[in-house]
Structure formats: C-alpha cells, structure tokens
Design a protein around this motif. Structure first.
Motif, mmCIF file in Angstrom:
data_model
loop_
_atom_site.group_PDB
_atom_site.id
_atom_site.type_symbol
_atom_site.label_atom_id
_atom_site.label_comp_id
_atom_site.label_asym_id
_atom_site.label_seq_id
_atom_site.Cartn_x
_atom_site.Cartn_y
_atom_site.Cartn_z
ATOM 1 N N PRO A 112 -30.448 35.619 -30.689
ATOM 2 C CA PRO A 112 -32.430 35.705 -30.591
ATOM 3 C C PRO A 112 -32.454 35.783 -28.819
ATOM 4 C CG PRO A 112 -31.249 33.155 -30.628
ATOM 5 C CD PRO A 112 -30.045 34.395 -31.368
ATOM 6 N N ARG A 119 -39.977 31.247 -28.744
ATOM 7 C CA ARG A 119 -41.182 31.791 -29.264
ATOM 8 C C ARG A 119 -40.108 33.422 -29.809
ATOM 9 N NH1 ARG A 119 -44.394 34.299 -30.764
ATOM 10 N NH2 ARG A 119 -45.503 35.932 -29.843
ATOM 11 N N TYR A 120 -39.533 33.624 -28.551
ATOM 12 C CA TYR A 120 -38.733 35.209 -29.177
ATOM 13 C C TYR A 120 -37.590 34.554 -29.893
ATOM 14 C CZ TYR A 120 -41.840 36.035 -25.210
ATOM 15 O OH TYR A 120 -42.843 36.205 -24.058
ATOM 16 N N LYS A 122 -38.034 33.544 -32.380
ATOM 17 C CA LYS A 122 -38.967 33.962 -33.578
ATOM 18 C C LYS A 122 -39.860 35.008 -33.494
ATOM 19 C CE LYS A 122 -42.765 32.342 -36.154
ATOM 20 N NZ LYS A 122 -44.080 31.863 -35.020
ATOM 21 N N ILE A 123 -39.401 36.119 -32.488
ATOM 22 C CA ILE A 123 -40.076 37.609 -32.819
ATOM 23 C C ILE A 123 -39.544 38.119 -33.180
ATOM 24 C CG2 ILE A 123 -40.585 39.144 -31.650
ATOM 25 C CD1 ILE A 123 -42.231 37.796 -29.415
ATOM 26 N N THR A 127 -39.275 40.395 -36.359
ATOM 27 C CA THR A 127 -40.105 41.804 -36.321
ATOM 28 C C THR A 127 -38.657 42.184 -36.867
ATOM 29 O OG1 THR A 127 -38.838 41.350 -33.775
ATOM 30 C CG2 THR A 127 -41.464 41.334 -34.432
ATOM 31 N N LEU B 8 -43.453 31.429 -18.404
ATOM 32 C CA LEU B 8 -43.930 32.405 -19.334
ATOM 33 C C LEU B 8 -45.294 32.370 -19.834
ATOM 34 C CD1 LEU B 8 -43.108 34.262 -21.715
ATOM 35 C CD2 LEU B 8 -42.234 32.014 -22.979
ATOM 36 N N GLN B 29 -43.813 25.027 -32.906
ATOM 37 C CA GLN B 29 -42.709 24.353 -31.745
ATOM 38 C C GLN B 29 -43.567 25.494 -30.742
ATOM 39 O OE1 GLN B 29 -39.027 24.155 -34.530
ATOM 40 N NE2 GLN B 29 -40.401 23.142 -35.499
ATOM 41 N N LEU B 30 -43.988 25.588 -29.871
ATOM 42 C CA LEU B 30 -44.044 26.799 -29.269
ATOM 43 C C LEU B 30 -44.316 25.441 -28.190
ATOM 44 C CD1 LEU B 30 -46.321 30.352 -30.895
ATOM 45 C CD2 LEU B 30 -43.469 29.321 -30.321
ATOM 46 N N ASN B 31 -43.105 25.984 -26.952
ATOM 47 C CA ASN B 31 -43.255 25.151 -25.570
ATOM 48 C C ASN B 31 -44.277 25.611 -24.261
ATOM 49 O OD1 ASN B 31 -41.355 26.798 -25.700
ATOM 50 N ND2 ASN B 31 -39.694 25.089 -25.658
ATOM 51 N N PHE B 32 -44.333 26.923 -24.125
ATOM 52 C CA PHE B 32 -45.003 27.122 -22.519
ATOM 53 C C PHE B 32 -46.728 27.329 -22.947
ATOM 54 C CE2 PHE B 32 -45.048 30.411 -26.735
ATOM 55 C CZ PHE B 32 -45.648 31.161 -26.896
ATOM 56 N N PRO B 57 -46.598 41.823 -30.785
ATOM 57 C CA PRO B 57 -45.916 42.105 -29.745
ATOM 58 C C PRO B 57 -46.420 42.382 -28.129
ATOM 59 C CG PRO B 57 -43.907 42.173 -30.555
ATOM 60 C CD PRO B 57 -44.885 41.894 -31.541
ATOM 61 N N VAL B 75 -42.106 44.966 -30.575
ATOM 62 C CA VAL B 75 -40.600 44.694 -29.846
ATOM 63 C C VAL B 75 -40.238 44.476 -28.290
ATOM 64 C CG1 VAL B 75 -38.935 43.739 -30.832
ATOM 65 C CG2 VAL B 75 -40.568 45.082 -32.674
ATOM 66 N N GLN B 78 -34.285 43.107 -25.522
ATOM 67 C CA GLN B 78 -34.135 42.153 -24.849
ATOM 68 C C GLN B 78 -32.928 42.241 -23.360
ATOM 69 O OE1 GLN B 78 -30.722 40.088 -26.519
ATOM 70 N NE2 GLN B 78 -29.986 38.612 -25.069
#
Lengths: 404, 97
Positions: A112, A119-120, A122-123, A127, B8, B29-32, B57, B75, B78
């Motif tokens: 991840p 959040r990321y 999960k993305i 995807t 974020l 479960q999103l914490n932002f 996204p 996408v 990273q």
C-alpha cells in the motif's frame, strides 16, 4: 472495480469450454479434454475468488481474499505447457498457448502506498485488483518464454494471434519482439499484422523512453531494475539513444504507411487515446499527427499530443521551470489547433475533439502546475464550513474521491 | 506526518448530505477531512465542475502558498507523490523558519 473483474471474467469465460462427459467415457481423457478440464478448473477457481472478493466487507478482508483465494494463472499455465510439450502442433495446443500468454498475470506483494492513510491502501487495492506489474519470477519467465517459442515454431501463421500480439505490446523481452517480427513476416492475416506492428511500436517507444530516462537520471536505474530485471537494465544502459530513435522512426513510418491505412480511423483514434495512458508516447503521437493522411486521425493525435505535453510540463515539478514553460506553450498551441481545426473529428471515448480540447485548454490555463489553486468553499462530514485556503501554509493533498 | 505542514483533504464527489458522508466514511474507515460536493442541478457537483473533474481518483498537490504543484487524473504513482510531497513540505518548512 466490478467492471474490471467483469472484464477478466468475460475473458476467462470465453476461453473456457464445458468439460466433456468424461464420467461416461472409460478411455483416458485426450490431451484436448485434459486442456479443457484445466481451463475449466481455473475458471471455477476464478469465479469462486470473485464471489468471495465481492462478499468481503472491509478493505482488510478484501486484501486477505486476494492473498488467499486469487488463483495464480502460472500454476495452470505450467500444466498446460506440459500438455502442449507432449502434443505439439495440435489444435488445442494453440488455444492453450494463447491462454498462457493472454492470462499471464503477476500477483505481487501488495504494497500500500501511503501506509499511514487507509484511504490510499484502498485505492491501491481497488485499482490494481491487488496485482502489481513487475518482474516475473524465474518460473513465470520460463513458462512465458517456452510458450512464445512454441507459438513461434508451430502457430506463427495462426489467425488467432491478434490478442497475443496486442498483449505483447507491453512486454519488454527480446523473445516477444522476435515473435512479433515473425508475425509481421509470416502471418497472412492483415488484422493480426496490424496489431503486431502496433505492439512492436509500443515496445520500441517504451524502450526508448527508458533509455532516455536512464541517461537523464542515473538514479532511475534502481526502479528500472525493480520493474524489468537486471539483464534488461544493463542492456538499456548500454543502448545509444540516437540509432534507437532512428530505428523507432523507421518502425513508426512503416506502421503509419503500411499498416494503419488498413485500420479504420475510429480504431486509430482509439489507439491514439490509449497512447495517453502509456508513458512517453510523444514520439509515436507526433508521427501519427504529422504522417497520417486522414484528418480524423490527425485531429485526435493532435489533441492527445497536446494532452501528453501538458502532462509532461506538469511533471517538470521536480525539474526545470524553463523547460516546463516551453512544453506548456506547445501544448497550448496543439490544443488550440485541435479545438479550431479538428473540432468535428471524433475521439473514441471523449466525444468530439473540439469539446475535449476546450476542456483541456481550461485545465491548462487554470488547473495545471504553477497555477493558483481555485478556492474550494464547502462543508465537511461534520457539517462544518471550511475553505481550502484555510490550509494556506500547509502542503495539501487534495483528493477527489468516491466510494463507488 | 502529523507534525509536518501537511494535510490530506478529500472532496467526495457524490453530493451527500454531511451526515450521509460521515456514515460512508465511517463504514469505509476513512479518517481524513473531506468536503462534500453540492449538486449544481446539471448532474455534476459544484466543486467537481470548477476543477474540471473527469473521474476518480484525481489528486492535486497544492503548496503552502496555494499553488498547484502536481496533479494526477489517474491512479497515483506512490513514488512520485512521495517525492513531490517531501520536496514541498521541505519548502514550506524552509519558509516557515
């Protein structure tokens, strides 16, 4: 996500055939029946995986399903390969080899990105379907390479190689290039040849991009090695860009002059648009924009080239501002040309060129790198009013998202 | 990352009422912190339209002076996002001193 799994399922289902009535048959199953049984077994396992994946509720559960239930195609592939080796040249062998090359998949460790933000994770999982492109294992490479050898030896003139040729466009190994060249030489089907030539052009473009990247930034070697392996890295480090560029230009010209005229403008438009999603397609798009004789193709190539240049300018965030400005200016010129001269040409999935180009020009002028971020004024999940500019002084990662 | 000059911020494009959005975020479960977009009457959200959104996204990285410095309509990669954030956070910290 559903759509993606659906796509894979359709593919697998097309290739699977219900097993014959083996139960009543006392004779040992023929190689063809064995092949069908293997494909059915894989198909069943894949459907079971998809069902379980859909039923999993949380991101963690889904991740676990991927780890535990995802049926690795390489296991099925090695059994198929064994069967083909014992029975070369038979009709089922062609189907089996095509299956191996078109279902080759790379189940990799899921890393991840942004581990501190759920959040990321999960993305990433959604995807990528939990898969990550990367180096094939030694075993996977062997399977692939043997499958290519056997296709090359026994089935190079088959009319069914279009899909294989297309898949090989994203490969980087010499063997797949050799198969594509052989298809161009020996396959009688125009349609298969077009796809082989497009695939070769894509391979060439990718190779050239990496060679240039390695020259510009020796640090890139690490990630190239990670993605494609040490041997390929070393080969590309030795490669000289100029002759490679000349070779690419020749191939692109061959593609545009000899093969693309056989393709409908709509298919070439689709190819142009797909090029937006591959790295460094600038050179091939330029060739299409300047050399294709048809306005409807040139219009789409002009638009996509403008889009690619805008993205390239945006990518200079870590590089040179002057270069970024120059690319930005050329992008604007192309997008204006697309909006004015080629407005009526049709893209494959973005409507008329003119409309799309205008929308891209808006992006270029208001939302590209270097521009002041438009204000966002709204409410958060607690109903509290806030503004993007409240965060001035901080770096903000603004993420447009949807739970669907 | 908490102590760094970084935030974020989400924009949920589905035009939920805040309460609905909170439920979604709890379930996922999103914490932002996230904006909830408002429908513009033409099937789009006001924020999404202003930002010419094509799909999710989509990411923008905005520096401490409010300028767009990176965007990605697909996408995210990273490594690149990490590098950009690191560079910009350093810039922000440099200016803050």
């Amino acid at each position: 996500m559903d759509r993606m799994v659906g796509g894979i399922l359709v593919l697998v289902q097309c290739m699977s055939v219900a097993a014959a009535d083996e139960a009543q048959d006392k004779r040992p199953p023929t190689p063809e029946q064995q092949c069908k049984a293997l494909l059915k077994e894989y198909d069943d396992a894949f459907q079971a995986y998809t069902r379980t994946y859909r039923e999993a509720k949380t991101a963690q559960e889904k991740q676990q399903v991927i780890h535990e239930k995802y049926p690795r195609p390489d296991k099925c592939a090695s059994k198929l390969l064994e069967l083909v080796e014992k029975n070369p040249g038979e009709a089922f062998a062609e189907e089996a080899l095509i299956w191996i090359l078109t279902n080759e998949d790379r189940l990799r460790r899921i890393e991840p990105w942004y581990a501190h933000e759920t959040r990321y994770e999960k993305i990433w999982i959604l995807t990528s379907g939990g898969r990550q492109m990367g180096v094939l294992s030694k075993e996977e490479q062997d399977i692939r390479s043997m499958a290519i050898d056997m296709l090359l030896r026994d089935h190079v003139a088959s009319p069914n190689l279009g899909r294989v040729a297309e898949m090989l466009g994203s490969s980087h190994d010499k063997k797949s290039a050799a198969l594509l060249r052989a298809i161009l030489d020996k396959n009688p089907s125009k349609e298969v040849k077009v796809r082989a030539c497009v695939a070769l052009a894509l391979q060439m473009q990718a190779r050239l991009a990496i060679v240039k990247q390695l020259r510009a930034d020796p640090q890139a070697a690490k990630s190239v090695e990670q993605s494609y392996g040490k041997e390929y890295l070393e080969e590309l480090q030795r490669a000289v860009p100029t002759p490679l560029e000349a070779e690419a230009e020749m191939l692109f010209a061959e593609l545009i002059e000899h093969y693309l005229p056989d393709m409908k403008p709509a298919s070439v438009a689709l190819l142009c648009q797909q090029l937006y999603y591959t790295d460094d397609s600038e050179m091939l798009l330029r060739a299409l924009y300047t050399m294709d004789k048809r306005d409807e193709v040139r219009g789409v190539a002009c638009l996509v080239l403008g889009q690619v240049l805008m993205r390239n300018a945006d990518r200079q965030v870590l590089g040179d501002a002057k270069i970024a400005e120059k690319i930005h200016a050329e992008s604007e010129k192309l997008l204006e040309e697309a909006a004015n001269k080629y407005a009526e040409a049709k893209t494959a999935f973005d409507g008329p060129v003119g409309r799309k180009a205008r929308s891209e020009l808006f992006d270029l002028r208001h939302l590209s790198v270097g521009m002041a971020a438009p204000e966002v004024d709204g409410v958060d999940q607690d109903g509290k009013q806030f503004k993007l500019s409240d965060y001035r002084g901080k770096v903000v990662l603004l993420d447009f998202w949807s739970e669907h | 990352m908490q102590a760094k000059p970084f935030a974020l911020i989400g924009v949920n494009i589905n035009c939920h009422e805040p309460r609905q959005l909170k439920e979604v975020m709890e379930k996922e479960q999103l914490n932002f912190r996230s904006f909830t977009d408002t429908a513009d009457g033409e099937g789009l959200g006001v924020i999404s339209s202003a930002w010419n959104l094509m799909g999710t996204p989509t990411l923008f990285v905005i520096d401490h002076k409010g300028r767009i410095r990176y965007s990605r309509r697909a996408v995210p990669d990273q490594q690149v996002v990490d590098e950009v954030l690191q560079k910009l956070i350093q810039e922000a910290e440099g200016d803050g001193k």
